[in-house]
Scaffold this motif. Sequence first.
Motif, mmCIF file in Angstrom:
data_model
loop_
_atom_site.group_PDB
_atom_site.id
_atom_site.type_symbol
_atom_site.label_atom_id
_atom_site.label_comp_id
_atom_site.label_asym_id
_atom_site.label_seq_id
_atom_site.Cartn_x
_atom_site.Cartn_y
_atom_site.Cartn_z
ATOM 1 N N ASN A 11 0.841 -1.202 0.000
ATOM 2 C CA ASN A 11 0.000 0.000 0.000
ATOM 3 C C ASN A 11 0.870 1.244 0.000
ATOM 4 O O ASN A 11 1.960 1.267 0.598
ATOM 5 N N PHE A 12 0.372 2.280 -0.652
ATOM 6 C CA PHE A 12 1.071 3.557 -0.691
ATOM 7 C C PHE A 12 0.145 4.617 -0.124
ATOM 8 O O PHE A 12 -0.855 4.971 -0.729
ATOM 9 N N GLU A 13 0.494 5.096 1.084
ATOM 10 C CA GLU A 13 -0.268 6.141 1.765
ATOM 11 C C GLU A 13 0.498 7.446 1.586
ATOM 12 O O GLU A 13 1.358 7.787 2.394
ATOM 13 N N LEU A 14 0.198 8.144 0.500
ATOM 14 C CA LEU A 14 0.922 9.347 0.114
ATOM 15 C C LEU A 14 0.312 10.573 0.794
ATOM 16 O O LEU A 14 -0.853 10.568 1.177
ATOM 17 N N THR A 15 1.134 11.614 0.934
ATOM 18 C CA THR A 15 0.651 12.878 1.475
ATOM 19 C C THR A 15 0.922 13.980 0.462
ATOM 20 O O THR A 15 1.916 13.932 -0.277
#
Length: 128
Positions: free
Chosen positions: A122-126
């Motif tokens: 998973n990629f939890e980008l900001t």
Amino acid sequence: MIRISLLLGLALLLGCSHSMPSNVADVSGTVTVDGKPASGAMVSFSPTGEGRTSFGLTDDAGHYHLVYTNDIPGALVGDHEVAINNTPPPGKPKPAVLIPAKFTQTGKLTANVVAGEVNEINFELTSK
């Protein structure tokens, strides 16, 4: 005659099936930006060594599933540089959640694909 037909049918079935190579593993996950799913994003995993890049496209929930070739899902086992991009072409509307530019270039994100496992990455980008 029935025995020959069964053997021929089994041989055709086994000959036409596609198995995953031992150096490729299944990869899927979710891409979010500030907690919101990023739809329509192209996710690419490029091996840090030699090998083919795998691609996947996120759905409305931000979920992707990588494809190594048309008939082989997944990505090469090992370390990868990852790029994620949903920037539309000129003249097309922007998606509700836009991937920040810093993540659209290969090398800002990395991932490791492990052999023999279903890799959920998973990629939890900001946006900041």
